[in-house]
Design an enzyme around this catalytic site. Structure first.
Site: not given
Length: 461
Positions: A389, A350, A209
Protein backbone atom coordinates in the site's frame (compact mmCIF):
# COMPACT_ATOMS: atom_id res chain seq x y z
CA UNK A 1 -22.78 60.41 -5.09
CA UNK A 2 -20.93 57.79 -3.02
CA UNK A 3 -24.02 55.55 -2.99
CA UNK A 4 -24.40 55.88 -6.76
CA UNK A 5 -20.73 54.96 -7.34
CA UNK A 6 -21.07 51.96 -5.01
CA UNK A 7 -24.12 50.72 -6.94
CA UNK A 8 -22.26 51.04 -10.25
CA UNK A 9 -19.27 49.18 -8.75
CA UNK A 10 -21.48 46.35 -7.44
CA UNK A 11 -23.29 46.12 -10.78
CA UNK A 12 -19.99 45.83 -12.65
CA UNK A 13 -18.75 43.22 -10.16
CA UNK A 14 -21.90 41.13 -10.64
CA UNK A 15 -21.47 41.34 -14.42
CA UNK A 16 -17.88 40.12 -14.17
CA UNK A 17 -18.97 37.33 -11.80
CA UNK A 18 -21.74 36.24 -14.19
CA UNK A 19 -19.25 36.15 -17.05
CA UNK A 20 -16.86 34.09 -14.91
CA UNK A 21 -19.60 31.60 -14.01
CA UNK A 22 -20.65 31.36 -17.65
CA UNK A 23 -17.07 30.82 -18.77
CA UNK A 24 -16.42 28.23 -16.06
CA UNK A 25 -19.55 26.28 -17.00
CA UNK A 26 -18.50 26.40 -20.63
CA UNK A 27 -15.05 25.04 -19.79
CA UNK A 28 -16.53 22.26 -17.68
CA UNK A 29 -18.95 21.27 -20.45
CA UNK A 30 -16.61 21.35 -23.41
CA UNK A 31 -12.99 20.87 -22.35
CA UNK A 32 -12.20 17.16 -22.44
CA UNK A 33 -9.14 15.90 -20.57
CA UNK A 34 -6.83 13.14 -21.80
CA UNK A 35 -3.73 11.36 -20.51
CA UNK A 36 -0.61 11.87 -22.64
CA UNK A 37 2.25 10.81 -20.33
CA UNK A 38 2.97 8.29 -17.57
CA UNK A 39 5.74 7.97 -14.98
CA UNK A 40 6.24 5.88 -11.85
CA UNK A 41 8.61 4.75 -9.13
CA UNK A 42 7.30 1.70 -7.25
CA UNK A 43 8.44 -1.32 -5.23
CA UNK A 44 8.35 -3.21 -8.54
CA UNK A 45 10.92 -0.85 -10.05
CA UNK A 46 11.64 2.57 -11.49
CA UNK A 47 9.75 3.28 -14.67
CA UNK A 48 6.43 2.34 -16.22
CA UNK A 49 7.77 -0.48 -18.40
CA UNK A 50 9.56 -2.30 -15.57
CA UNK A 51 6.70 -1.92 -13.08
CA UNK A 52 4.00 -3.00 -15.54
CA UNK A 53 5.92 -6.05 -16.79
CA UNK A 54 6.57 -7.30 -13.26
CA UNK A 55 2.97 -6.62 -12.21
CA UNK A 56 1.48 -8.56 -15.12
CA UNK A 57 3.93 -11.42 -14.56
CA UNK A 58 2.78 -11.80 -10.96
CA UNK A 59 5.97 -10.62 -9.27
CA UNK A 60 6.01 -9.00 -5.83
CA UNK A 61 7.94 -6.01 -4.45
CA UNK A 62 7.56 -6.81 -0.74
CA UNK A 63 10.41 -7.92 1.54
CA UNK A 64 11.29 -8.19 5.22
CA UNK A 65 12.04 -5.09 7.26
CA UNK A 66 15.61 -4.69 8.55
CA UNK A 67 17.19 -2.58 11.27
CA UNK A 68 18.67 -0.18 8.71
CA UNK A 69 15.22 0.40 7.20
CA UNK A 70 14.06 2.19 10.35
CA UNK A 71 15.97 5.38 9.41
CA UNK A 72 17.23 6.00 12.96
CA UNK A 73 20.79 7.05 12.14
CA UNK A 74 21.12 9.48 15.09
CA UNK A 75 19.98 6.93 17.69
CA UNK A 76 22.20 4.55 19.64
CA UNK A 77 22.29 0.85 18.79
CA UNK A 78 20.38 -0.19 21.92
CA UNK A 79 17.46 2.11 21.04
CA UNK A 80 17.42 0.85 17.46
CA UNK A 81 17.32 -2.79 18.55
CA UNK A 82 14.61 -2.09 21.14
CA UNK A 83 12.48 -0.25 18.56
CA UNK A 84 12.87 -2.99 15.96
CA UNK A 85 11.92 -5.64 18.51
CA UNK A 86 8.76 -3.70 19.47
CA UNK A 87 7.43 -3.51 15.90
CA UNK A 88 4.72 -6.10 15.34
CA UNK A 89 4.86 -5.73 11.55
CA UNK A 90 8.21 -6.47 9.90
CA UNK A 91 7.34 -6.41 6.19
CA UNK A 92 7.37 -3.51 3.74
CA UNK A 93 7.43 -2.69 0.02
CA UNK A 94 10.56 -0.68 -0.82
CA UNK A 95 11.59 1.11 -3.99
CA UNK A 96 14.65 -0.76 -5.35
CA UNK A 97 17.72 1.52 -5.27
CA UNK A 98 20.68 1.25 -7.63
CA UNK A 99 22.14 2.45 -10.92
CA UNK A 100 20.90 -0.43 -13.08
CA UNK A 101 17.92 -0.12 -15.44
CA UNK A 102 14.67 -0.27 -13.50
CA UNK A 103 16.30 0.94 -10.27
CA UNK A 104 16.01 4.31 -8.54
CA UNK A 105 19.35 6.13 -8.69
CA UNK A 106 19.61 8.32 -5.60
CA UNK A 107 22.69 10.06 -7.03
CA UNK A 108 20.43 11.52 -9.73
CA UNK A 109 17.27 12.25 -7.76
CA UNK A 110 18.32 12.75 -4.12
CA UNK A 111 21.31 15.00 -4.73
CA UNK A 112 20.24 17.96 -2.60
CA UNK A 113 19.92 18.47 1.16
CA UNK A 114 16.55 20.10 0.47
CA UNK A 115 15.09 16.97 -1.13
CA UNK A 116 13.46 14.25 0.97
CA UNK A 117 12.82 10.82 -0.56
CA UNK A 118 9.16 11.50 -1.32
CA UNK A 119 10.16 14.60 -3.28
CA UNK A 120 12.85 12.73 -5.22
CA UNK A 121 10.39 9.98 -6.16
CA UNK A 122 7.91 12.55 -7.46
CA UNK A 123 10.49 14.46 -9.52
CA UNK A 124 11.74 11.18 -11.03
CA UNK A 125 8.22 10.02 -11.92
CA UNK A 126 7.30 13.46 -13.30
CA UNK A 127 10.41 13.50 -15.47
CA UNK A 128 9.46 10.15 -17.01
CA UNK A 129 5.86 11.27 -17.56
CA UNK A 130 6.86 14.56 -19.21
CA UNK A 131 9.35 12.84 -21.52
CA UNK A 132 6.73 10.21 -22.36
CA UNK A 133 4.29 13.01 -23.23
CA UNK A 134 7.01 14.88 -25.15
CA UNK A 135 5.98 17.98 -23.21
CA UNK A 136 9.04 19.98 -22.15
CA UNK A 137 7.91 23.46 -23.20
CA UNK A 138 10.33 26.34 -23.72
CA UNK A 139 7.83 29.07 -24.60
CA UNK A 140 6.79 31.25 -21.65
CA UNK A 141 3.09 31.09 -22.53
CA UNK A 142 3.17 27.28 -22.61
CA UNK A 143 4.86 27.20 -19.20
CA UNK A 144 2.22 29.57 -17.83
CA UNK A 145 -0.50 27.18 -19.05
CA UNK A 146 1.12 24.12 -17.43
CA UNK A 147 0.53 23.33 -13.75
CA UNK A 148 1.41 20.71 -11.15
CA UNK A 149 -0.83 18.79 -8.75
CA UNK A 150 1.18 16.20 -6.81
CA UNK A 151 0.06 15.32 -3.30
CA UNK A 152 1.38 13.13 -0.50
CA UNK A 153 -0.06 11.44 2.53
CA UNK A 154 2.48 12.18 5.25
CA UNK A 155 5.64 13.91 4.03
CA UNK A 156 8.96 13.00 5.65
CA UNK A 157 8.36 11.60 9.14
CA UNK A 158 11.95 10.37 9.48
CA UNK A 159 13.26 13.94 9.10
CA UNK A 160 10.87 15.10 11.81
CA UNK A 161 12.10 12.33 14.13
CA UNK A 162 15.73 13.28 13.49
CA UNK A 163 14.94 16.95 14.19
CA UNK A 164 13.14 16.08 17.43
CA UNK A 165 16.20 14.12 18.51
CA UNK A 166 18.26 17.32 18.24
CA UNK A 167 15.95 18.93 20.80
CA UNK A 168 16.36 15.96 23.14
CA UNK A 169 20.13 16.23 22.81
CA UNK A 170 20.07 20.03 23.21
CA UNK A 171 21.70 20.47 19.80
CA UNK A 172 19.03 22.60 18.14
CA UNK A 173 21.63 24.79 16.43
CA UNK A 174 22.45 21.77 14.28
CA UNK A 175 18.94 21.81 12.78
CA UNK A 176 19.12 22.11 9.00
CA UNK A 177 17.76 25.33 7.45
CA UNK A 178 16.16 22.99 4.90
CA UNK A 179 14.15 21.16 7.58
CA UNK A 180 10.77 22.84 6.96
CA UNK A 181 10.86 22.89 3.13
CA UNK A 182 12.05 19.28 3.21
CA UNK A 183 9.04 17.93 5.12
CA UNK A 184 6.19 19.95 3.58
CA UNK A 185 3.97 17.73 1.42
CA UNK A 186 3.44 20.41 -1.24
CA UNK A 187 7.18 20.59 -1.93
CA UNK A 188 6.89 17.66 -4.35
CA UNK A 189 4.74 19.87 -6.58
CA UNK A 190 7.00 22.81 -5.84
CA UNK A 191 10.17 21.06 -6.97
CA UNK A 192 8.56 19.80 -10.20
CA UNK A 193 7.23 23.30 -10.90
CA UNK A 194 10.66 24.85 -10.32
CA UNK A 195 12.59 22.22 -12.29
CA UNK A 196 10.53 22.76 -15.46
CA UNK A 197 9.41 26.36 -14.98
CA UNK A 198 5.69 25.55 -14.86
CA UNK A 199 3.72 28.61 -13.72
CA UNK A 200 0.17 27.26 -13.84
CA UNK A 201 -1.65 25.98 -10.72
CA UNK A 202 0.74 24.62 -8.08
CA UNK A 203 -1.43 22.33 -5.96
CA UNK A 204 -1.09 19.46 -3.48
CA UNK A 205 -3.91 17.37 -2.05
CA UNK A 206 -3.40 15.67 1.33
CA UNK A 207 -6.20 13.15 1.76
CA UNK A 208 -4.47 10.09 3.22
CA UNK A 209 -4.70 7.08 0.91
CA UNK A 210 -6.99 8.88 -1.56
CA UNK A 211 -4.39 11.61 -2.18
CA UNK A 212 -3.14 10.42 -5.57
CA UNK A 213 -6.65 10.07 -6.96
CA UNK A 214 -7.77 13.44 -5.61
CA UNK A 215 -4.67 15.13 -7.04
CA UNK A 216 -5.44 13.71 -10.49
CA UNK A 217 -9.14 14.50 -10.26
CA UNK A 218 -8.52 18.04 -9.05
CA UNK A 219 -6.02 18.60 -11.86
CA UNK A 220 -8.61 17.42 -14.37
CA UNK A 221 -11.06 20.02 -13.13
CA UNK A 222 -8.40 22.73 -13.35
CA UNK A 223 -8.09 21.94 -17.05
CA UNK A 224 -11.85 21.71 -17.51
CA UNK A 225 -12.34 25.12 -15.91
CA UNK A 226 -9.59 26.72 -17.97
CA UNK A 227 -6.93 27.23 -15.30
CA UNK A 228 -4.41 25.26 -17.37
CA UNK A 229 -4.06 23.33 -20.62
CA UNK A 230 -1.63 20.77 -19.19
CA UNK A 231 -1.31 19.42 -15.63
CA UNK A 232 1.37 17.18 -14.16
CA UNK A 233 -0.59 15.21 -11.57
CA UNK A 234 -0.17 12.35 -9.12
CA UNK A 235 0.91 11.28 -5.67
CA UNK A 236 4.08 10.39 -3.79
CA UNK A 237 5.09 8.78 -0.50
CA UNK A 238 8.12 7.64 1.47
CA UNK A 239 7.07 6.74 5.00
CA UNK A 240 8.74 3.44 5.77
CA UNK A 241 10.48 4.41 9.00
CA UNK A 242 10.36 3.50 12.67
CA UNK A 243 7.70 5.99 13.74
CA UNK A 244 5.38 5.47 10.76
CA UNK A 245 5.51 1.68 11.04
CA UNK A 246 4.99 1.91 14.81
CA UNK A 247 2.06 4.29 14.37
CA UNK A 248 0.25 2.13 11.82
CA UNK A 249 1.03 -0.95 13.92
CA UNK A 250 -0.54 0.64 16.99
CA UNK A 251 -3.69 1.34 14.99
CA UNK A 252 -3.71 -2.36 14.02
CA UNK A 253 -3.67 -1.51 10.34
CA UNK A 254 -0.58 -3.50 9.28
CA UNK A 255 -0.09 -7.18 8.50
CA UNK A 256 1.67 -9.08 11.31
CA UNK A 257 1.05 -12.77 10.51
CA UNK A 258 3.44 -13.07 7.58
CA UNK A 259 6.69 -11.59 8.89
CA UNK A 260 8.49 -14.82 7.97
CA UNK A 261 6.98 -14.90 4.45
CA UNK A 262 6.84 -11.24 3.33
CA UNK A 263 5.64 -11.86 -0.23
CA UNK A 264 2.48 -13.49 1.11
CA UNK A 265 1.65 -10.66 3.53
CA UNK A 266 -0.40 -8.47 1.19
CA UNK A 267 -3.38 -10.62 0.18
CA UNK A 268 -6.37 -8.49 -0.85
CA UNK A 269 -9.74 -10.28 -0.77
CA UNK A 270 -8.22 -13.42 0.84
CA UNK A 271 -9.66 -14.88 4.05
CA UNK A 272 -6.24 -14.84 5.73
CA UNK A 273 -5.62 -11.12 5.20
CA UNK A 274 -4.72 -9.32 8.41
CA UNK A 275 -3.70 -5.79 7.41
CA UNK A 276 -1.86 -3.87 4.74
CA UNK A 277 1.85 -3.83 3.91
CA UNK A 278 3.31 -0.32 4.00
CA UNK A 279 4.93 0.74 0.73
CA UNK A 280 6.54 3.73 -0.96
CA UNK A 281 6.87 5.30 -4.39
CA UNK A 282 5.25 7.76 -6.76
CA UNK A 283 2.94 7.83 -9.74
CA UNK A 284 2.61 10.87 -12.02
CA UNK A 285 0.61 11.41 -15.20
CA UNK A 286 0.43 14.23 -17.72
CA UNK A 287 -3.13 15.42 -18.23
CA UNK A 288 -3.94 17.57 -21.22
CA UNK A 289 -6.88 19.34 -22.80
CA UNK A 290 -7.96 17.13 -25.71
CA UNK A 291 -7.78 19.72 -28.52
CA UNK A 292 -4.41 20.91 -27.21
CA UNK A 293 -3.10 17.34 -27.33
CA UNK A 294 -4.49 16.77 -30.83
CA UNK A 295 -2.96 19.97 -32.21
CA UNK A 296 0.54 18.93 -31.19
CA UNK A 297 0.07 15.31 -32.29
CA UNK A 298 0.47 13.87 -28.79
CA UNK A 299 0.08 10.18 -28.04
CA UNK A 300 -3.17 9.73 -26.10
CA UNK A 301 -3.50 6.84 -23.65
CA UNK A 302 -7.06 7.46 -22.49
CA UNK A 303 -9.60 10.10 -21.55
CA UNK A 304 -10.34 10.88 -17.91
CA UNK A 305 -14.10 11.06 -18.21
CA UNK A 306 -15.31 10.66 -14.62
CA UNK A 307 -14.25 11.81 -11.15
CA UNK A 308 -16.39 10.98 -8.12
CA UNK A 309 -15.81 11.97 -4.50
CA UNK A 310 -17.60 11.30 -1.22
CA UNK A 311 -17.22 11.24 2.55
CA UNK A 312 -18.18 8.34 4.82
CA UNK A 313 -19.08 10.55 7.82
CA UNK A 314 -18.62 7.40 9.89
CA UNK A 315 -15.27 6.60 11.57
CA UNK A 316 -11.66 7.83 11.61
CA UNK A 317 -10.22 4.66 10.02
CA UNK A 318 -13.03 2.22 9.14
CA UNK A 319 -15.66 2.43 6.39
CA UNK A 320 -19.34 1.77 7.11
CA UNK A 321 -20.37 -1.85 6.57
CA UNK A 322 -22.75 -0.97 3.74
CA UNK A 323 -19.95 0.76 1.81
CA UNK A 324 -22.10 3.80 1.14
CA UNK A 325 -19.13 6.16 0.72
CA UNK A 326 -17.53 3.89 -1.87
CA UNK A 327 -20.87 3.50 -3.63
CA UNK A 328 -21.34 7.27 -3.81
CA UNK A 329 -17.83 7.86 -5.20
CA UNK A 330 -18.21 5.23 -7.92
CA UNK A 331 -21.76 6.33 -8.78
CA UNK A 332 -20.72 9.98 -9.05
CA UNK A 333 -17.81 9.10 -11.35
CA UNK A 334 -20.20 7.14 -13.55
CA UNK A 335 -22.73 9.98 -13.58
CA UNK A 336 -20.12 12.53 -14.63
CA UNK A 337 -18.89 10.26 -17.43
CA UNK A 338 -22.37 9.58 -18.79
CA UNK A 339 -21.57 5.85 -18.84
CA UNK A 340 -23.75 3.07 -17.45
CA UNK A 341 -22.38 0.53 -14.94
CA UNK A 342 -22.51 -2.27 -17.52
CA UNK A 343 -20.19 -0.26 -19.79
CA UNK A 344 -17.25 -0.56 -17.39
CA UNK A 345 -14.78 -3.31 -18.26
CA UNK A 346 -12.31 -3.24 -15.36
CA UNK A 347 -12.13 -1.90 -11.80
CA UNK A 348 -8.83 -1.48 -9.95
CA UNK A 349 -10.05 -1.87 -6.38
CA UNK A 350 -8.59 0.03 -3.44
CA UNK A 351 -8.59 -3.22 -1.40
CA UNK A 352 -5.57 -2.97 0.90
CA UNK A 353 -5.70 -6.44 2.50
CA UNK A 354 -7.56 -5.34 5.64
CA UNK A 355 -10.31 -7.61 7.03
CA UNK A 356 -13.05 -4.97 7.01
CA UNK A 357 -12.10 -2.70 4.11
CA UNK A 358 -11.80 -5.36 1.40
CA UNK A 359 -15.18 -6.92 2.17
CA UNK A 360 -16.86 -3.51 2.29
CA UNK A 361 -15.46 -2.53 -1.11
CA UNK A 362 -16.48 -5.87 -2.64
CA UNK A 363 -19.99 -5.27 -1.34
CA UNK A 364 -19.98 -1.75 -2.79
CA UNK A 365 -18.85 -3.05 -6.20
CA UNK A 366 -21.77 -5.51 -6.16
CA UNK A 367 -24.15 -2.68 -5.26
CA UNK A 368 -22.97 -0.34 -8.03
CA UNK A 369 -22.46 -2.86 -10.82
CA UNK A 370 -25.18 -5.33 -9.85
CA UNK A 371 -25.61 -8.16 -12.38
CA UNK A 372 -22.69 -6.85 -14.44
CA UNK A 373 -20.47 -7.78 -11.48
CA UNK A 374 -22.22 -10.91 -10.20
CA UNK A 375 -22.43 -12.45 -13.69
CA UNK A 376 -18.66 -12.38 -14.02
CA UNK A 377 -18.64 -9.88 -16.89
CA UNK A 378 -16.86 -7.17 -14.88
CA UNK A 379 -13.14 -7.75 -14.33
CA UNK A 380 -11.70 -6.41 -11.08
CA UNK A 381 -8.55 -6.81 -9.02
CA UNK A 382 -6.37 -5.21 -6.37
CA UNK A 383 -2.75 -4.67 -7.37
CA UNK A 384 -1.62 -4.09 -3.77
CA UNK A 385 -0.69 -7.76 -3.46
CA UNK A 386 2.30 -6.88 -5.66
CA UNK A 387 3.10 -3.33 -4.56
CA UNK A 388 1.91 -3.13 -0.98
CA UNK A 389 0.00 0.00 0.00
CA UNK A 390 1.72 3.15 -1.26
CA UNK A 391 -0.50 5.40 0.90
CA UNK A 392 -0.57 8.87 -0.72
CA UNK A 393 0.91 7.50 -3.95
CA UNK A 394 -1.46 4.53 -4.23
CA UNK A 395 -4.27 6.30 -6.09
CA UNK A 396 -1.90 7.68 -8.72
CA UNK A 397 0.02 4.44 -9.27
CA UNK A 398 -3.22 2.47 -9.54
CA UNK A 399 -4.70 5.05 -11.90
CA UNK A 400 -1.69 4.36 -14.14
CA UNK A 401 -2.35 0.62 -13.88
CA UNK A 402 -5.94 1.27 -14.99
CA UNK A 403 -4.75 3.39 -17.92
CA UNK A 404 -2.25 0.69 -18.93
CA UNK A 405 -5.00 -1.93 -18.77
CA UNK A 406 -6.80 0.07 -21.46
CA UNK A 407 -3.63 0.73 -23.44
CA UNK A 408 -2.31 -2.85 -23.46
CA UNK A 409 -5.59 -4.77 -23.26
CA UNK A 410 -4.57 -6.60 -20.09
CA UNK A 411 -6.30 -6.52 -16.70
CA UNK A 412 -3.71 -7.13 -13.93
CA UNK A 413 -4.02 -9.88 -11.35
CA UNK A 414 -4.49 -9.97 -7.58
CA UNK A 415 -1.68 -11.80 -5.79
CA UNK A 416 -2.19 -14.26 -2.93
CA UNK A 417 -5.90 -14.98 -3.27
CA UNK A 418 -5.63 -18.57 -2.06
CA UNK A 419 -8.81 -18.69 0.02
CA UNK A 420 -11.28 -16.05 -1.27
CA UNK A 421 -13.49 -14.13 1.13
CA UNK A 422 -17.00 -15.67 1.48
CA UNK A 423 -18.50 -12.60 -0.22
CA UNK A 424 -17.21 -13.98 -3.53
CA UNK A 425 -18.53 -16.87 -5.59
CA UNK A 426 -17.61 -18.69 -8.79
CA UNK A 427 -18.63 -15.77 -11.03
CA UNK A 428 -18.03 -12.77 -8.78
CA UNK A 429 -14.32 -13.22 -8.15
CA UNK A 430 -11.22 -10.96 -8.34
CA UNK A 431 -8.76 -11.80 -11.10
CA UNK A 432 -6.09 -14.19 -9.82
CA UNK A 433 -4.18 -14.21 -13.11
CA UNK A 434 -3.61 -11.30 -15.48
CA UNK A 435 -6.23 -11.42 -18.22
CA UNK A 436 -5.90 -10.38 -21.85
CA UNK A 437 -9.14 -8.65 -22.77
CA UNK A 438 -10.59 -5.62 -24.48
CA UNK A 439 -10.56 -2.87 -21.86
CA UNK A 440 -12.35 0.21 -23.17
CA UNK A 441 -13.17 1.65 -19.76
CA UNK A 442 -11.47 1.29 -16.37
CA UNK A 443 -12.28 2.64 -12.92
CA UNK A 444 -9.73 3.18 -10.14
CA UNK A 445 -10.90 3.41 -6.51
CA UNK A 446 -9.05 5.10 -3.64
CA UNK A 447 -10.32 5.41 -0.08
CA UNK A 448 -8.56 6.97 2.91
CA UNK A 449 -8.59 7.44 6.67
CA UNK A 450 -11.09 10.07 7.70
CA UNK A 451 -13.65 8.58 5.32
CA UNK A 452 -12.39 10.30 2.17
CA UNK A 453 -13.21 8.51 -1.10
CA UNK A 454 -12.37 9.07 -4.77
CA UNK A 455 -13.05 7.16 -7.97
CA UNK A 456 -11.45 7.94 -11.33
CA UNK A 457 -12.94 6.67 -14.59
CA UNK A 458 -10.86 6.34 -17.76
CA UNK A 459 -11.98 5.48 -21.29
CA UNK A 460 -10.22 4.67 -24.55
CA UNK A 461 -10.39 7.36 -27.21
Amino acid sequence: MATSNLRRHLSASRLRLNRFISTSSSYHSHRRVVVTGLGMVTPLGRGVETTWRRLIDGECGIRGLTLDDLKMKSFDEETKLYTFDQLSSKVAAFVPYGSNPGEFDEALWLNSKAVANFIGYAVCAADEALRDAEWLPTEEEEKERTGVSIGGGIGSICDIVEAAQLICEKRLRRLSPFFIPKILVNMASGHVSMKYGFQGPNHAAVTACATGAHSIGDATRMIQFGDADVMVAGGTESSIDALSVAGFSRSRALSTKFNSSPQEASRPFDCDRDGFVIGEGSGVIVLEEYEHAKRRGAKIYAELCGYGMSGDAHHITQPPEDGKGAVLAMTRALRQSGLCPNQIDYVNAHATSTPIGDAVEARAIKTVFSEHATSGTLAFSSTKGATGHLLGAAGAVEAIFSILAIHHGVAPMTLNVKNPDPIFDKRFMPLTTSKKMLVRTAMSNSFGFGGTNASLLFASI
